[in-house]
Design a protein around this motif. Structure first.
Motif, PDB file in Angstrom:
ATOM      1  N   SER A  70       0.837  -1.211   0.000  1.00 41.29           N
ATOM      2  CA  SER A  70       0.000   0.000   0.000  1.00 41.29           C
ATOM      3  C   SER A  70       0.871   1.260   0.000  1.00 41.29           C
ATOM      4  CB  SER A  70      -0.975  -0.013   1.178  1.00 41.29           C
ATOM      5  OG  SER A  70      -0.326   0.349   2.388  1.00 41.29           O
ATOM      6  N   LEU A  71       2.025   1.191   0.638  1.00 43.33           N
ATOM      7  CA  LEU A  71       2.928   2.353   0.660  1.00 43.33           C
ATOM      8  C   LEU A  71       3.570   2.575  -0.709  1.00 43.33           C
ATOM      9  CD1 LEU A  71       4.764   1.849   4.089  1.00 43.33           C
ATOM     10  CD2 LEU A  71       2.790   3.307   3.593  1.00 43.33           C
TER      11      LEU A  71
ATOM     12  N   ASP B  32       0.954   4.011  -2.810  1.00 41.58           N
ATOM     13  CA  ASP B  32       0.600   5.340  -2.283  1.00 41.58           C
ATOM     14  C   ASP B  32       1.575   6.412  -2.773  1.00 41.58           C
ATOM     15  OD1 ASP B  32      -0.988   6.948  -0.149  1.00 41.58           O
ATOM     16  OD2 ASP B  32       1.099   7.277   0.458  1.00 41.58           O
ATOM     17  N   ASP B  33       2.828   6.036  -2.948  1.00 40.10           N
ATOM     18  CA  ASP B  33       3.865   6.998  -3.354  1.00 40.10           C
ATOM     19  C   ASP B  33       3.905   7.254  -4.858  1.00 40.10           C
ATOM     20  OD1 ASP B  33       4.732   7.384  -0.770  1.00 40.10           O
ATOM     21  OD2 ASP B  33       6.306   5.862  -0.877  1.00 40.10           O
TER      22      ASP B  33
ATOM     23  N   ILE C 119      -8.514  -0.841   2.218  1.00 35.10           N
ATOM     24  CA  ILE C 119      -7.422   0.055   1.798  1.00 35.10           C
ATOM     25  C   ILE C 119      -7.679   0.681   0.413  1.00 35.10           C
ATOM     26  CG2 ILE C 119      -4.961   0.186   1.231  1.00 35.10           C
ATOM     27  CD1 ILE C 119      -4.466  -2.069   3.243  1.00 35.10           C
TER      28      ILE C 119
ATOM     29  N   ARG D   8      10.647   7.422   1.055  1.00 35.76           N
ATOM     30  CA  ARG D   8       9.868   6.498   1.894  1.00 35.76           C
ATOM     31  C   ARG D   8      10.825   5.729   2.787  1.00 35.76           C
ATOM     32  NH1 ARG D   8       5.043   5.978   3.889  1.00 35.76           N
ATOM     33  NH2 ARG D   8       4.209   6.724   1.899  1.00 35.76           N
TER      34      ARG D   8
ATOM     35  N   LYS E 163      10.125  10.390   5.557  1.00 30.14           N
ATOM     36  CA  LYS E 163       9.287  10.681   4.378  1.00 30.14           C
ATOM     37  C   LYS E 163       9.024  12.183   4.388  1.00 30.14           C
ATOM     38  CE  LYS E 163       4.964   9.497   6.851  1.00 30.14           C
ATOM     39  NZ  LYS E 163       3.893   8.506   6.974  1.00 30.14           N
TER      40      LYS E 163
ATOM     41  N   ASP F 175       0.106   9.822  -4.417  1.00 34.04           N
ATOM     42  CA  ASP F 175       0.610  10.980  -3.649  1.00 34.04           C
ATOM     43  C   ASP F 175       1.880  11.597  -4.242  1.00 34.04           C
ATOM     44  OD1 ASP F 175      -1.477  10.708  -1.951  1.00 34.04           O
ATOM     45  OD2 ASP F 175      -0.343   9.911  -0.251  1.00 34.04           O
TER      46      ASP F 175
ATOM     47  N   GLN G 100      -8.203   4.577  -0.230  1.00 32.50           N
ATOM     48  CA  GLN G 100      -7.241   5.346  -1.036  1.00 32.50           C
ATOM     49  C   GLN G 100      -7.966   6.062  -2.186  1.00 32.50           C
ATOM     50  OE1 GLN G 100      -4.558   5.898   0.567  1.00 32.50           O
ATOM     51  NE2 GLN G 100      -2.953   4.752  -0.452  1.00 32.50           N
TER      52      GLN G 100
ATOM     53  N   LYS H 116      -8.923   3.518   4.603  1.00 31.72           N
ATOM     54  CA  LYS H 116      -7.565   3.408   4.035  1.00 31.72           C
ATOM     55  C   LYS H 116      -6.564   2.882   5.059  1.00 31.72           C
ATOM     56  CE  LYS H 116      -5.642   8.074   4.639  1.00 31.72           C
ATOM     57  NZ  LYS H 116      -4.790   9.128   4.097  1.00 31.72           N
ATOM     58  N   THR H 117      -6.786   3.157   6.323  1.00 31.65           N
ATOM     59  CA  THR H 117      -5.818   2.759   7.351  1.00 31.65           C
ATOM     60  C   THR H 117      -6.427   1.877   8.434  1.00 31.65           C
ATOM     61  OG1 THR H 117      -4.685   4.842   6.976  1.00 31.65           O
ATOM     62  CG2 THR H 117      -4.125   3.684   8.995  1.00 31.65           C
TER      63      THR H 117
ATOM     64  N   ASP I 188       5.161  10.864  -4.036  1.00 33.86           N
ATOM     65  CA  ASP I 188       6.205  11.105  -3.033  1.00 33.86           C
ATOM     66  C   ASP I 188       7.477  10.360  -3.413  1.00 33.86           C
ATOM     67  OD1 ASP I 188       5.320  12.866  -1.030  1.00 33.86           O
ATOM     68  OD2 ASP I 188       3.925  11.349  -0.293  1.00 33.86           O
TER      69      ASP I 188
ATOM     70  N   ASP J 189      -0.539  10.348  12.005  1.00 28.97           N
ATOM     71  CA  ASP J 189       0.256  10.498  10.776  1.00 28.97           C
ATOM     72  C   ASP J 189      -0.001  11.860  10.126  1.00 28.97           C
ATOM     73  OD1 ASP J 189       1.866   8.910   8.566  1.00 28.97           O
ATOM     74  OD2 ASP J 189       0.265   9.990   7.533  1.00 28.97           O
ATOM     75  N   ASP J 190      -1.254  12.277  10.137  1.00 25.94           N
ATOM     76  CA  ASP J 190      -1.593  13.591   9.567  1.00 25.94           C
ATOM     77  C   ASP J 190      -0.967  14.713  10.402  1.00 25.94           C
ATOM     78  OD1 ASP J 190      -3.074  12.129   7.738  1.00 25.94           O
ATOM     79  OD2 ASP J 190      -5.023  12.591   8.640  1.00 25.94           O
TER      80      ASP J 190
ATOM     81  N   GLN K 280      -3.910   7.146  11.850  1.00 29.08           N
ATOM     82  CA  GLN K 280      -3.879   8.010  10.672  1.00 29.08           C
ATOM     83  C   GLN K 280      -3.891   9.488  11.086  1.00 29.08           C
ATOM     84  OE1 GLN K 280      -3.379   7.054   7.371  1.00 29.08           O
ATOM     85  NE2 GLN K 280      -3.105   9.252   7.110  1.00 29.08           N
TER      86      GLN K 280
END
Ligand code: IPE
Ligand code: IPE
Ligand code: MG
Ligand code: MG
Ligand code: MG
Length: 290
Positions: free
Chosen positions: A76-77, A80-81, A149, A91, A231, A86, A153, A176-177, A88, A217-218, A214
């Protein structure tokens, strides 16, 4: 707490390394290893072990199931990137998978990790009966797909630069989480063949833990340090992500998250369980800087 996480990380990584070694070699093994090792904090497996200890579940069984969860999380990461998600490029303190290996390989290594999770549950000796094993595989599929998830997402991306209500943001964060945390919390009760009501209570506790995670994380994205977090931080605002921080403000969200913790611990106590281990993990999540 750090010692406990290190031990879990060591045991999971050992299991996954041996599992991969037994597989036929392909070009994707190297990106798969890049996505798994040394890996992240292993919080999901810590929660699985916290709840598992309440039901006296064998540690090795929990490590195998935790390894499957880690594969799904790693996939998922990676996705996600991706630039289409996202976008990104950092990571776990390293270049994101698509930066290192290219986008198509990142998609395929991600797919491979997702399916490997189910392979691990199917072929490993979990010391549980076949019916329960199939039930765990079913639950993990539900938590990963459009109801979990992937669905979450989708909402996360769909909500960018839009005004979204509090309930909708919470629903998105739980999908998602939270769903993967729900799986971790439900699993020990499922293995012990508990009734639907108990399983459902743990499913809800997991959703709350995922939401708390989450939100933390935010918050980390809002104030955190890129170097420490491994990250890029301060990106949610730039991307116009719908978060509770964007809706309610930073300070209110810190308070809100402490309330969620209180609610989780109370729910567990009401069910008649010792909350010491989980309490330690939740405190770690609330205070984390990575
Ligand atoms: C990051 O998860 C992604 C979210 C769901 C918020 P973790 O913070 O658990 O990532 P690692 O595994 O420790 O890198
Ligand atoms: C990711 O959430 C949730 C997943 C299911 C992968 P984020 O997009 O906030 O995670 P980070 O901040 O990139 O780790
Ligand atoms: Mg994201
Ligand atoms: Mg992201
Ligand atoms: Mg984030």
């Amino acid at each position: 707490m750090q010692n406990k996480l290190s031990r879990i990380a060591r045991d999971i990584n050992l299991f996954l390394k041996i599992f991969l070694k037994k597989q036929k070699k392909t070009e994707l093994i190297s990106p798969i290893q890049y996505g798994l090792f040394p890996g992240g904090k292993k919080i999901r497996c810590k929660i699985l072990i916290d709840i598992g200890s309440l039901f006296n579940i064998n540690y090795k069984t929990l490590i195998i199931i935790g390894s499957a969860v880690e594969c799904i999380h790693a996939y998922s990461l990676i996705h996600d990137d991706l630039p289409c998600m996202d976008n990104d490029n950092l990571r776990r303190g390293k270049p994101s998978m698509h930066v290192k290996f290219g986008e198509s390989t990142a998609i395929l290594a991600g797919n491979s990790l997702l399916t490997m999770a189910f392979e691990i549950l199917s072929v490993s000796n979990l010391k549980i009966n076949e019916k329960t094993k199939v039930n765990l595989i079913k639950k993990l599929s539900e938590c990963s797909g459009h109801l979990g998830i992937a669905g979450g997402q989708f909402l996360d991306l769909n909500y960018e630069r839009k005004k979204i209500s509090k309930n909708k943001i919470i629903e998105m964060e739980i999908k998602k989480t939270g769903k993967l945390f729900s799986f971790c919390c439900m699993t020990p009760a499922i293995i012990r063949n508990k009734n639907k009501k108990i399983i459902n209570s743990f499913k809800n506790i997991g959703a709350d833990i995922g939401l708390l995670f989450q939100i933390a994380d935010d918050l980390l994205d809002y104030t955190g340090d890129t170097e420490k977090a491994g990250k890029k931080t301060k990106k949610d605002k730039k991307k116009g992500k719908a978060t509770l921080i964007s809706l309610l403000g930073y300070k209110n969200v810190i308070k809100y998250n402490h309330k969620i913790k209180f609610k989780i611990i109370n729910k567990l106590k009401k069910l008649g369980f010792n909350s010491e281990n989980l309490n330690e993990t939740l405190d770690y999540i609330l205070k984390r800087s990575k």
